[in-house]
Design an enzyme around this catalytic site. Structure first.
Site, PDB file in Angstrom:
ATOM      1  N   ALA A 189      25.136  80.285  67.313  1.00 14.04           N
ATOM      2  CA  ALA A 189      26.054  79.664  66.358  1.00 14.04           C
ATOM      3  C   ALA A 189      27.175  78.935  67.272  1.00 14.04           C
ATOM      4  CB  ALA A 189      26.580  80.481  65.324  1.00 14.04           C
ATOM      5  N   LYS A 190      28.447  78.706  66.614  1.00 10.65           N
ATOM      6  CA  LYS A 190      29.618  78.150  67.500  1.00 10.65           C
ATOM      7  C   LYS A 190      30.170  79.503  68.162  1.00 10.65           C
ATOM      8  CE  LYS A 190      30.044  73.567  66.134  1.00 10.65           C
ATOM      9  NZ  LYS A 190      30.104  72.975  64.987  1.00 10.65           N
ATOM     10  N   ARG A 191      30.400  80.444  67.390  1.00 15.57           N
ATOM     11  CA  ARG A 191      31.015  81.675  67.637  1.00 15.57           C
ATOM     12  C   ARG A 191      30.421  82.641  66.937  1.00 15.57           C
ATOM     13  NH1 ARG A 191      34.106  77.938  65.233  1.00 15.57           N
ATOM     14  NH2 ARG A 191      35.700  76.789  66.535  1.00 15.57           N
ATOM     15  N   TYR A 227      31.161  80.321  71.626  1.00 14.10           N
ATOM     16  CA  TYR A 227      30.242  79.855  72.739  1.00 14.10           C
ATOM     17  C   TYR A 227      30.663  78.207  73.179  1.00 14.10           C
ATOM     18  CZ  TYR A 227      27.269  83.676  71.113  1.00 14.10           C
ATOM     19  OH  TYR A 227      26.936  84.859  70.961  1.00 14.10           O
TER      20      TYR A 227
END
Ligand code: GLU
Length: 489
Positions: A254-256, A262
């Protein structure tokens, strides 16, 4: 032939570990062979375009050292390097029309309602619909009339319903699909912009790209791209589709996550070094011949052989990244470290303390910069601590022995004027020798009293050197008071 690779991001937001890995591998493949690495901005999806995203791309490439040889800001003779600008030159329309002439593409005037009524199928959890070639049967006259009437249109690729298409990927080998499974994808949209699907082929060919590296989510579309290359009679580039990156739970990144972001710029804000991030990302899918793990960018250029990229998903291990970051901190030149550490030190240390000395204590003990604060905050103020901390089995100390030692060293430390680490150490050593005990028996209670912590970045005398005479004595007296007031006595 000179290797030419391209990093072709869409400016749709922040730069993620996955994008950065593609950029890095493209860079390494080119540089390993003395080739050119190009930046191309793929901004034809106007709905997903995000203001400022292009600047993030430039900033990230600069910070990571992935310098491009050509790009929108560095003309190498293949420009324009931004797809919206390329669109204006008419290049995509010209090639789309060439395909129409060859019978490999056609105008489609179907409106939204008609498209919405097409049969849908669920593939891998996603609902997809295949175009039914309705407009392929329009006569030349009908097409002309529609165009003249200004009816909105798209241009679609014409893929036969029979036969198969094969394309080659360096890692996955030959991949063959039944043509009937391939949708007549849109090449030119109704706004006149090409789709990524079309633009990537036209651009990679016209910009002489030799190697294309991208995530394997593009693997399933690649047969369609191959058909475009074949239709034009062009040689397709070498394809390297990269394995998926997953989190520790084997889920798509995911993004985080609770372990951190990330997204490159957020990772840097969280205290990770660009060099360490690049080093870690290099290993997300690629491995060298030996088990070596620490590589500078130059060393990666030397070592990188894309044939050693794995097809199995790469797991992003935040613990390992932090460890690697710690290794970079340890190896870093002190002045550079201090420059980065200073803002973190100043967040918790407001008193007049020797910050350089404190920085040198923590340099080899932290994994990421923000860790510094938790290591050094006791210099500012003695924390509340539990007297149970004076008991240490290995040092053979307990509350009684600690109270005795602190009371005995207090006059020595009161008399002491030289509060240098060495001076303090010599005086305490003398006391230890006279007492005939082990070092830790004396140092443990002193360290506990002056820090209030179980773990400190330095020993008792180094801490006192930084605290100075007055504060050290205050803390020792406080320790005595705490031990005397403890209910255990
Ligand atoms: N613009 C595409 C993306 O950002 C690039 C894919 C490719 O490298 O061909 O995903």
């Amino acid at each position: 032939m000179k290797i030419r690779t391209r990093y072709a991001p869409s400016p749709t937001g922040k730069m993620h570990v996955g994008n950065l890995r593609s950029a890095l591998y493209e860079f390494l493949i080119a540089k390993h062979d003395g080739g050119d690495f190009m930046l191309r901005i793929e901004d034809t999806d106007r709905e997903r375009f995000v203001e400022g995203a292009t600047e993030i791309i430039y900033r990230t490439l600069e910070k990571t050292g992935l310098c491009h040889d050509e790009g929108p800001d560095k003309d190498g003779g293949y420009g324009p390097y931004v797809q919206s600008q390329r669109t204006k030159t008419g290049i995509y329309m010209k090639y789309a029309k060439e395909l129409i002439e060859k019978g490999q593409a056609y105008y489609c005037f179907c409106d939204k309602e008609r498209l919405a009524s097409l049969k849908t199928e669920v593939v891998e959890g996603k609902e997809i619909s295949m175009y039914d070639k309705h407009c392929l049967s329009l006569s030349r006259e009908e097409i002309e009339a529609n165009l003249e009437a200004g009816k909105p249109f798209v241009i679609r690729q014409n893929i036969p319903n029979e036969g198969r298409t094969t394309f080659h990927d360096e890692l996955y080998g030959d991949i063959t699909v039944e043509n009937v499974e391939l949708d007549d994808m849109i090449l030119i949209k109704s706004d006149g912009f090409p789709t990524y699907n079309f633009a990537n082929v036209v651009d990679d060919h016209t910009m002489n790209i030799t190697h294309v590296v991208r995530g394997n989510e593009y693997l399933s579309s690649s047969p369609k791209y191959q058909r475009l290359y074949d239709a034009f009679g062009w040689q397709s580039p070498v394809y390297v589709h990269l394995p998926l990156i997953t989190d520790e739970n084997h889920k798509k990144l995911a993004k985080r996550s609770e372990n951190g972001s990330y997204i490159f710029e957020e990772m840097v804000e969280q205290g990770l070094l660009p060099e360490a991030i690049v080093n870690y990302i290099a290993l997300l899918g690629w491995s060298p011949e030996d088990n070596r793990e620490i590589f500078s960018l130059d060393e990666l250029i030397q070592e990188f052989d894309y044939h050693r990229i794995s097809r199995s998903p790469a797991v992003f291990d935040s613990v390992k990244l932090r460890w690697m970051n710690g290794e970079y901190m340890k190896a870093m030149d002190f002045d550079k470290f201090y420059e980065m550490a200073e803002p973190y030190l100043k967040q918790v240390l407001k008193k007049d303390l020797d910050l350089k000395k404190i920085a040198s204590m923590v340099k080899t003990r932290i994994e990421v910069l923000p860790d510094i604060m938790g290591h050094v905050d006791f210099f500012e103020e003695l924390p509340e601590y539990d007297v149970a901390m004076y008991t240490h089995k290995k040092m053979k100390t307990d509350r009684t022995s600690s109270l005795e030692v602190l009371k005995e060293v207090l006059p020595i430390l009161e008399e002491q004027t030289d509060y240098s680490n060495d001076g303090l150490y010599q005086s305490l050593l003398k006391y230890i020798e006279e007492k005939g005990c082990k070092n830790g028996y004396v140092m443990w209670p002193i360290r506990t009293a002056v820090s209030g912590k179980q773990m400190t970045p330095a020993g008792a005398t180094e801490i006192m050197e930084v605290l100075g005479r007055e504060e050290s004595l205050k803390r020792i007296r406080k320790g005595i008071e705490k031990l005397e007031n403890d209910g255990a006595f």
